[in-house]
Design a protein around this motif. Structure first.
Motif, PDB file in Angstrom:
ATOM      1  N   UNK A 268      10.040  -0.028   1.076  1.00 32.22           N
ATOM      2  CA  UNK A 268       9.772  -0.707  -0.190  1.00 32.22           C
ATOM      3  C   UNK A 268       8.262  -0.869  -0.335  1.00 32.22           C
ATOM      4  N   UNK A 269       7.718  -0.253  -1.359  1.00 37.20           N
ATOM      5  CA  UNK A 269       6.269  -0.314  -1.587  1.00 37.20           C
ATOM      6  C   UNK A 269       5.995  -1.014  -2.915  1.00 37.20           C
ATOM      7  N   UNK A 270       5.245  -2.103  -2.852  1.00 41.38           N
ATOM      8  CA  UNK A 270       4.929  -2.929  -4.013  1.00 41.38           C
ATOM      9  C   UNK A 270       3.436  -2.757  -4.313  1.00 41.38           C
ATOM     10  N   UNK A 271       3.118  -1.809  -5.163  1.00 37.82           N
ATOM     11  CA  UNK A 271       1.718  -1.394  -5.346  1.00 37.82           C
ATOM     12  C   UNK A 271       1.056  -2.230  -6.430  1.00 37.82           C
ATOM     13  N   UNK A 272       0.453  -3.341  -6.003  1.00 39.50           N
ATOM     14  CA  UNK A 272      -0.165  -4.287  -6.926  1.00 39.50           C
ATOM     15  C   UNK A 272      -1.651  -4.026  -7.141  1.00 39.50           C
ATOM     16  N   UNK A 273      -2.237  -3.117  -6.375  1.00 40.17           N
ATOM     17  CA  UNK A 273      -3.643  -2.788  -6.550  1.00 40.17           C
ATOM     18  C   UNK A 273      -4.571  -3.751  -5.838  1.00 40.17           C
ATOM     19  N   UNK A 274      -5.891  -3.539  -5.938  1.00 39.37           N
ATOM     20  CA  UNK A 274      -6.871  -4.407  -5.283  1.00 39.37           C
ATOM     21  C   UNK A 274      -6.780  -5.841  -5.795  1.00 39.37           C
ATOM     22  N   UNK A 275      -7.009  -6.792  -4.907  1.00 35.81           N
ATOM     23  CA  UNK A 275      -6.962  -8.202  -5.283  1.00 35.81           C
ATOM     24  C   UNK A 275      -8.248  -8.612  -6.012  1.00 35.81           C
ATOM     25  N   UNK A 276      -8.139  -9.621  -6.862  1.00 35.76           N
ATOM     26  CA  UNK A 276      -9.326 -10.130  -7.539  1.00 35.76           C
ATOM     27  C   UNK A 276     -10.295 -10.744  -6.536  1.00 35.76           C
TER      28      UNK A 276
ATOM     29  N   UNK B 261       0.864  -1.186   0.000  1.00 35.97           N
ATOM     30  CA  UNK B 261       0.000   0.000   0.000  1.00 35.97           C
ATOM     31  C   UNK B 261       0.898   1.231   0.000  1.00 35.97           C
ATOM     32  N   UNK B 262       0.408   2.373  -0.486  1.00 35.07           N
ATOM     33  CA  UNK B 262       1.225   3.591  -0.469  1.00 35.07           C
ATOM     34  C   UNK B 262       1.550   4.016   0.961  1.00 35.07           C
ATOM     35  N   UNK B 263       2.663   4.685   1.118  1.00 40.91           N
ATOM     36  CA  UNK B 263       3.097   5.118   2.445  1.00 40.91           C
ATOM     37  C   UNK B 263       2.101   6.070   3.086  1.00 40.91           C
ATOM     38  N   UNK B 264       1.373   6.851   2.280  1.00 43.49           N
ATOM     39  CA  UNK B 264       0.429   7.787   2.876  1.00 43.49           C
ATOM     40  C   UNK B 264      -0.827   7.088   3.398  1.00 43.49           C
ATOM     41  N   UNK B 265      -1.035   5.833   3.035  1.00 43.20           N
ATOM     42  CA  UNK B 265      -2.138   5.058   3.591  1.00 43.20           C
ATOM     43  C   UNK B 265      -1.742   4.334   4.871  1.00 43.20           C
ATOM     44  N   UNK B 266      -0.482   3.929   4.955  1.00 38.73           N
ATOM     45  CA  UNK B 266      -0.015   3.197   6.139  1.00 38.73           C
ATOM     46  C   UNK B 266       1.482   3.437   6.293  1.00 38.73           C
ATOM     47  N   UNK B 267       1.828   4.407   7.125  1.00 38.98           N
ATOM     48  CA  UNK B 267       3.240   4.703   7.371  1.00 38.98           C
ATOM     49  C   UNK B 267       3.849   3.600   8.226  1.00 38.98           C
TER      50      UNK B 267
END
Length: 314
Positions: A185-193, A172-178
């Motif tokens: 390291x932020x791996x932004x894969x988006x919402x899950x199916x 998740x982005x750092x501004x959503x969960x510091x």
């Protein structure tokens, strides 16, 4: 620090994916096609995190090169992936089992049976690290797909407080969960199916990132020559065959001679390669590695010798 008990619906990993709103009504072939298309996203997420991965590899390698250790800390899927990556280091790189450790909320039992309640204990992350002797000389990678796991945050808080290297890995982005860390390291894969099931894309991206992280660290520590695992542990017939092929390909040795040299080197491919290149006996070659290593390339350069069949650097 207490667990943030609020609604986590704003987190990227918890959002509903519009592409799969009718997942239960899709024909199986369409379901598989949808998953295949979405599973390209973890590759993109890892590629976007390349600068942070680069910084983490160099910083962790510096800690391990000075005698420190690497700890992966996580709960659930994230923790299991850390344990998996740590477990694969000794057979792949002949690293000491204590050098890379996976710490999972709930311990070994949680590998086979979920213990989700344990991830809510902020103090437990610190306590589990203390039980392993975690210190300021070590490096910690706290893994939490949603970035809010109290167990992981507690461990990262402790790591920062004592001066250890702290790395956070989340989807998740750092501004959503510091997350408290030195490298983020932020791996932004988006919402899950499957909404909220982070064992899917988030888990895939995490595994990919850990592959790069541990392999990169071991390369920097001299465990690799070219693209060969010259510190592979020869513990079964498959790995012995791999070791003999490395000696054939890099030193130009026929199989029988390679077997003899590997036996003299007590199963150490790196030592056998140095013996083949330098003509030194086993103990003299071992001493040279201790003086000039740890990497084979450094020892070869110091002795001004080369492997006859090794590809040249560009």
């Amino acid at each position: 620090m207490s667990e943030p008990n609020g609604d986590r619906g704003h987190l990227l990993t918890e959002r509903s994916n519009p592409a799969s709103e009718a997942l239960d009504r899709l024909p199986t072939a369409d379901l598989v096609e949808l998953f295949c298309a979405n599973d390209l996203l973890p590759q993109q997420a890892v590629a976007a995190a390349a600068p942070a991965l680069t910084a983490a590899i160099d910083a962790i390698a510096a800690r391990l090169g000075a005698g420190g250790r690497l700890f992966y800390l996580g709960a659930g899927t994230s923790g299991r992936l850390g344990v998996l990556d740590a477990a694969e280091c000794p057979p792949t790189f002949c690293s000491p089992p204590e050098q890379v450790q996976g710490v999972l909320a709930g311990g070994a039992a949680a590998l086979l049976r979920s213990s989700e309640g344990l991830e809510d204990l902020h103090q437990a992350g610190r306590d589990d690290l203390l039980a392993r002797g975690f210190s300021a000389t070590d490096a910690l990678v706290g893994i939490a797909a949603g970035g809010t796991t109290p167990y992981v945050l507690g461990g990262l808080d402790h790591g920062r407080a004592i001066g250890a290297l702290t790395v956070a890995m989340a989807c998740v982005p750092a501004d959503q969960a510091a997350m408290p860390c030195d490298i983020d390291i932020r791996l932004l894969t988006g919402p899950e199916l499957l909404t909220g099931s982070t064992r899917l894309k988030a888990g895939t991206a995490t595994k990919m990132a850990l592959n790069i992280l541990s392999t990169g660290v071991m390369v920097r520590l001299g465990k690799v020559f070219g693209n060969r695992m010259v510190d592979v542990a020869v513990t079964n017939s498959k790995l012995e065959d791999r070791a003999l092929r490395i000696l054939r390909d890099l030193a130009g040795l026929p199989r029988t001679q390679a077997q003899e040299l590997l036996q003299q080197a007590r199963g150490s491919v790196r030592l056998a390669l140095l013996m083949a290149a330098s003509g030194l006996e086993a103990q003299a070659a071992r001493d040279a590695l201790e003086r000039h290593g740890p990497g084979l390339r450094q020892a070869l350069d110091a002795l001004a010798v080369s492997l006859p069949a090794a590809p040249r650097s560009r």
